[in-house]
Structures are given as C-alpha cells and as structure tokens.
Design an enzyme around this catalytic site. Structure first.
Site, PDB file in Angstrom:
ATOM      1  N   ASP A   1      -1.945  -3.855   1.264  1.00  0.00           N
ATOM      2  CA  ASP A   1      -2.081  -2.684   2.135  1.00  0.00           C
ATOM      3  C   ASP A   1      -0.740  -2.262   2.733  1.00  0.00           C
ATOM      4  O   ASP A   1      -0.053  -3.069   3.381  1.00  0.00           O
ATOM      5  CB  ASP A   1      -3.037  -2.990   3.298  1.00  0.00           C
ATOM      6  CG  ASP A   1      -4.490  -3.131   2.867  1.00  0.00           C
ATOM      7  OD1 ASP A   1      -4.949  -2.343   2.029  1.00  0.00           O
ATOM      8  OD2 ASP A   1      -5.171  -4.040   3.399  1.00  0.00           O
TER       9      ASP A   1
ATOM     10  N   ASP B   1       2.608  -8.061  -0.546  1.00  0.00           N
ATOM     11  CA  ASP B   1       1.412  -7.728   0.214  1.00  0.00           C
ATOM     12  C   ASP B   1       0.748  -6.535  -0.489  1.00  0.00           C
ATOM     13  O   ASP B   1       1.377  -5.888  -1.342  1.00  0.00           O
ATOM     14  CB  ASP B   1       1.858  -7.359   1.644  1.00  0.00           C
ATOM     15  CG  ASP B   1       0.769  -6.706   2.453  1.00  0.00           C
ATOM     16  OD1 ASP B   1      -0.335  -7.263   2.518  1.00  0.00           O
ATOM     17  OD2 ASP B   1       1.030  -5.612   3.024  1.00  0.00           O
TER      18      ASP B   1
HETATM   19 MG    MG Z   1       0.071  -4.808   4.679  1.00  0.00          MG
END
Ligand code: MG
Length: 155
Positions: free
Chosen positions: A11, A9
């Site tokens: 963020d 991922d």
């Molecule tokens: Mg995230």
C-alpha cells in the site's frame, strides 16, 4: 554494499487504492486493462514506474520479496495476482504485526543478512523498526519511482 534482496511494501509503495489501504477496499475485484476496480468502482493502480523497476531487478538477478502488514492478506494476494506480478517475488510475507517479524522470516528462509537488504516503505514506523535491524530502509513519499529507486540502490 552488495544488494542481495529488495523488499517492497504494498500500500502506497507499489500501489494506490484510490487513497486508501487495500484492506479498506470492497472485493470482488475486476481487472480493466492496467486498472483494477473493486465492487464500489474504487480504482487500484500500480505506480507508473513499478513494472519497469521490477523488470530491472529481475534482469539484474536481484531477488525481490514483499512485506505487508495489511489486515486483509487474501485481498492483497488477489490484487498481486490480478496485476500479474506474483512471479517477481521469491517470498511474500503478508500479515498484520510488526515488520520485524516479516524480516525475521525473510532472513531465516532466504539466508540473507539484513545488511544485504534494501526495503522500500511509506510509513516511518516501519522504516524505523526495520532500519534498526540493519536493513537499508528507504522512505517512499508518493509511491515508488525510478529516481528514488536508483539513488537508493546507488545505480
Ligand atoms: Mg504502505
């Protein structure tokens, strides 16, 4: 388990946009050394172990990909280029929606089974959905770090 693909991922897993998601920042972005600033002087940084982890995987010839559900894919891609990490990833799935879609695309295009993938993410909803596919989904609490990474892939 043989790990064929590691999926990250963005963020709060690879980077921190000063406490918010990247779709809450204000482009244009400017690079200042290892730091990127948005137009409001908000700082965007990779967590400190990230580059070493990406380089380790590259050295071990473990494939890497991205799966992000950001609402601003083009901003995320700009940040990836500014951090100069784009070449680490063989596939980038960056768009809103359930990460089940992102992983279906990865499986289909790369021809790798879910059981051979490891996924790092900071949100339980993603961990749950992707974990249910059979991917080893690892919850990241405060950004990816070396200790968590090594125990997850059993080095
Ligand atoms: Mg995230």
């Amino acid at each position: 388990m043989s790990v064929e693909l590691i999926v990250f991922d963005l963020d709060f897993t690879l980077w921190d946009c000063d406490g918010v998601w990247c779709d809450c920042t204000c482009p244009p972005y400017k690079k200042h050394g290892n730091l990127i600033l948005d137009s409001q002087k908000r700082s965007i940084t990779l967590y400190s172990d990230v580059i070493a982890i990406l380089q380790y995987c590259q050295k071990q010839q473990i494939k890497m990909a991205l799966a992000s559900r950001t609402g601003e894919p083009s901003w995320a891609k700009q940040l990836i280029e500014l951090f100069d990490i784009q070449s680490f990833f063989i596939q980038q799935e960056i768009y809103p929606g359930s990460k089940v879609n992102h992983f279906q695309m990865l499986k289909q295009n790369l021809n790798i089974d879910y059981g051979q993938m490891v996924f790092f993410d900071d949100e339980m909803r993603n961990i749950k959905e992707v974990g249910d596919l059979g991917v080893k989904a690892v919850f990241v609490e405060t950004g990816l770090n070396w200790d968590m990474f090594t125990s997850a892939i059993q080095l």
